[in-house]
Each structure stands twice: as structure tokens, then as C-alpha cells.
Design an enzyme around this catalytic site. Structure first.
Site, PDB file in Angstrom:
ATOM      1  N   ASP A 266      -1.477   9.427 -11.173  1.00  0.00           N
ATOM      2  CA  ASP A 266      -1.304   8.359 -12.171  1.00  0.00           C
ATOM      3  C   ASP A 266       0.169   8.088 -12.438  1.00  0.00           C
ATOM      4  O   ASP A 266       0.584   6.935 -12.638  1.00  0.00           O
ATOM      5  CB  ASP A 266      -2.007   8.729 -13.472  1.00  0.00           C
ATOM      6  CG  ASP A 266      -3.524   8.628 -13.372  1.00  0.00           C
ATOM      7  OD1 ASP A 266      -4.018   8.105 -12.358  1.00  0.00           O
ATOM      8  OD2 ASP A 266      -4.201   9.081 -14.312  1.00  0.00           O
TER       9      ASP A 266
ATOM     10  N   ASN B 290      -1.925  12.918  -4.869  1.00  0.00           N
ATOM     11  CA  ASN B 290      -3.109  12.970  -5.723  1.00  0.00           C
ATOM     12  C   ASN B 290      -3.969  14.200  -5.415  1.00  0.00           C
ATOM     13  O   ASN B 290      -4.453  14.879  -6.322  1.00  0.00           O
ATOM     14  CB  ASN B 290      -3.919  11.687  -5.533  1.00  0.00           C
ATOM     15  CG  ASN B 290      -4.805  11.361  -6.711  1.00  0.00           C
ATOM     16  OD1 ASN B 290      -4.359  11.346  -7.851  1.00  0.00           O
ATOM     17  ND2 ASN B 290      -6.068  11.105  -6.440  1.00  0.00           N
TER      18      ASN B 290
ATOM     19  N   ASP C 240       0.853  -1.178   0.000  1.00  0.00           N
ATOM     20  CA  ASP C 240       0.000   0.000   0.000  1.00  0.00           C
ATOM     21  C   ASP C 240       0.899   1.241   0.000  1.00  0.00           C
ATOM     22  O   ASP C 240       1.753   1.379   0.875  1.00  0.00           O
ATOM     23  CB  ASP C 240      -0.902  -0.001   1.237  1.00  0.00           C
ATOM     24  CG  ASP C 240      -2.010   1.034   1.145  1.00  0.00           C
ATOM     25  OD1 ASP C 240      -3.016   0.747   0.478  1.00  0.00           O
ATOM     26  OD2 ASP C 240      -1.867   2.126   1.729  1.00  0.00           O
TER      27      ASP C 240
ATOM     28  N   ASP D  84      -4.362   2.466  -4.763  1.00  0.00           N
ATOM     29  CA  ASP D  84      -2.903   2.429  -4.579  1.00  0.00           C
ATOM     30  C   ASP D  84      -2.489   1.149  -3.855  1.00  0.00           C
ATOM     31  O   ASP D  84      -1.475   1.118  -3.158  1.00  0.00           O
ATOM     32  CB  ASP D  84      -2.420   3.667  -3.819  1.00  0.00           C
ATOM     33  CG  ASP D  84      -3.019   3.778  -2.427  1.00  0.00           C
ATOM     34  OD1 ASP D  84      -4.127   3.244  -2.213  1.00  0.00           O
ATOM     35  OD2 ASP D  84      -2.391   4.390  -1.546  1.00  0.00           O
TER      36      ASP D  84
ATOM     37  N   HIS E 236      -4.771  14.357 -10.436  1.00  0.00           N
ATOM     38  CA  HIS E 236      -4.824  12.943 -10.829  1.00  0.00           C
ATOM     39  C   HIS E 236      -3.709  12.562 -11.796  1.00  0.00           C
ATOM     40  O   HIS E 236      -3.259  11.405 -11.801  1.00  0.00           O
ATOM     41  CB  HIS E 236      -6.183  12.619 -11.445  1.00  0.00           C
ATOM     42  CG  HIS E 236      -7.315  12.720 -10.467  1.00  0.00           C
ATOM     43  ND1 HIS E 236      -7.350  12.001  -9.298  1.00  0.00           N
ATOM     44  CD2 HIS E 236      -8.450  13.467 -10.484  1.00  0.00           C
ATOM     45  CE1 HIS E 236      -8.460  12.284  -8.636  1.00  0.00           C
ATOM     46  NE2 HIS E 236      -9.145  13.177  -9.329  1.00  0.00           N
TER      47      HIS E 236
END
Length: 217
Positions: free
Chosen positions: A82, A73, A65, A109, A78
Site C-alpha cells: 500500500d 507485496n 504498470d 498496480d 500488504h
């Protein structure tokens, strides 16, 4: 024979067309089993491959994680998020290839992997290598992010242990969460048995574990 030749000639284009259709269908099926952002196997594909690996030889299951993904983010957008996910996927894929393993993106994630493991020492080395790889900086436009990850892992030997992939993922999840709370890069389980209560198949308190309110569907 003279009547057969025209029939064969007519069937040729049909056979070629069918072969092309089959190839396209296989390509679509394979694409559906890959996460479009990272190119890693999806949860369904990972589950299938991991189940086979667990039945064949001693393995380790990993749950990963990302640590500071939400801040990146939320702060930078975004596109930046990404970029972090793609970098994490690439690093996990490279690490898995070196260790003869299978990686996956489970969603958001959260990532997973399974590798063969031959000793506790080898398992520790692989965890340390993975933690180092996931902590490497990520370049996005003029920004450099150091995200890192919390990793939980559990080793499984089909000759001596009892369990299945969902159980091992829960155990790895427990240790990933404990590592995150402790600020440690990784934590390895000493048992294949889950210690925490589960709700809807997930660790109690985890996202997606809440039961629906009474009177709702």
C-alpha cells in the site's frame, strides 16, 4: 403578508436541511469517483474526463504498470504494498498536474494518465520525466524499495486520427507490455491502431482476457 412570514420562517430550516443533504450527496459521489488508497480518479471518472480531452485537442494516453510491486507485496506484506501504491499515486498526480493532465488508478498496480501533447519531443520529455519519478525510492518503516514502472503511451490528434479511448488504452497496453519484456522504462506507439488480438476487450494473454470455459457462465 402576515400569514406568509411564518411560512417563510418555517421553510428556512427545511431549505437549509435540503442544501446540507445535497452537499453530502455530492461529497459521497465525488468520493466514489476517487480511489480510496491513492486519491486518484477511478477508471470510470478517468474514462469520462479522458473522452472529453481526446475530443478537444491532441493528447497522449499513458498506461503504467509497476515493475516489482508483487515482490514487495508478497515479501513485506500488504502495508508495504500500500505504501508503494500511495507513493506511485502521489508521483503520478504531481507529474500530471505539471503537464496539465489527468491521472487515474485503474486497479491493482496499474495506473493511467492523459495529457495534452504538442510535439513528439515534448511527449518524449514527459515520458522520461514520468519514468524518473516512478523509479524514485519508496521509504516504508526501515525498508527502502525501488520499484519503477513500465510505461506504454500513444499520441492522438482528433484532427487527423481515428480512434477512441478503449482503443488507445489497448495500444498503450501493448507498448507497456513490450517495454516490460525489453526491460525499457517506456515505449511510445507510432500508430493509434492496436496490433495485438483482443479477448473480452483486452490484449490476448493479459490478465482478465481469458474466455470462460465452455459450459460455464
Amino acid at each position: 403578508m402576515s400569514a406568509l412570514l411564518p411560512a417563510i420562517a418555517a421553510a428556512g430550516p427545511l431549505a437549509a436541511g435540503w442544501s446540507l443533504h445535497v452537499l453530502r450527496l455530492r461529497s459521497r459521489i465525488e468520493a466514489a469517483r476517487r480511489d480510496p488508497l491513492t486519491g486518484l480518479p477511478t477508471r470510470a471518472a478517468f474514462t469520462e474526463q479522458a473522452a472529453k480531452a481526446l475530443a478537444a485537442a491532441p493528447c497522449a494516453v499513458y498506461l503504467i504498470d509497476l515493475d516489482r510491486f508483487k515482490q514487495v507485496n508478497d515479501t513485506y506484506g500488504h502495508a508495504a504494498g500500500d505504501a508503494v501504491l500511495r507513493a506511485a499515486g502521489e508521483r503520478l498526480a504531481q507529474w500530471a498536474e505539471l503537464n496539465e493532465g489527468t491521472p487515474a488508478r485503474l486497479g491493482g498496480d496499474e495506473f493511467a494518465a492523459i495529457t495534452p501533447v504538442r510535439s513528439r519531443q515534448e511527449h518524449t520529455w514527459m515520458l522520461e520525466d514520468l519514468a524518473r519519478a516512478m523509479k524514485l525510492p519508496v521509504q516504508f518503516e526501515e525498508h527502502v524499495f525501488t520499484v519503477g514502472a513500465s510505461i506504454g503511451s500513444v499520441a492522438f490528434d482528433p484532427r487527423t486520427d481515428e480512434g477512441d479511448l478503449p482503443t488507445l488504452l489497448r495500444v498503450a497496453d501493448e507498448h507497456m507490455y513490450a517495454a516490460k519484456r525489453a526491460g525499457a522504462p517506456w515505449l511510445n506507439a507510432l500508430s493509434v491502431q492496436a496490433a495485438c488480438a483482443t479477448v473480452n476487450g483486452r490484449r490476448a494473454g493479459r490478465r482478465g482476457a481469458q474466455l470462460p470455459a465452455r459450459g460455464t457462465s
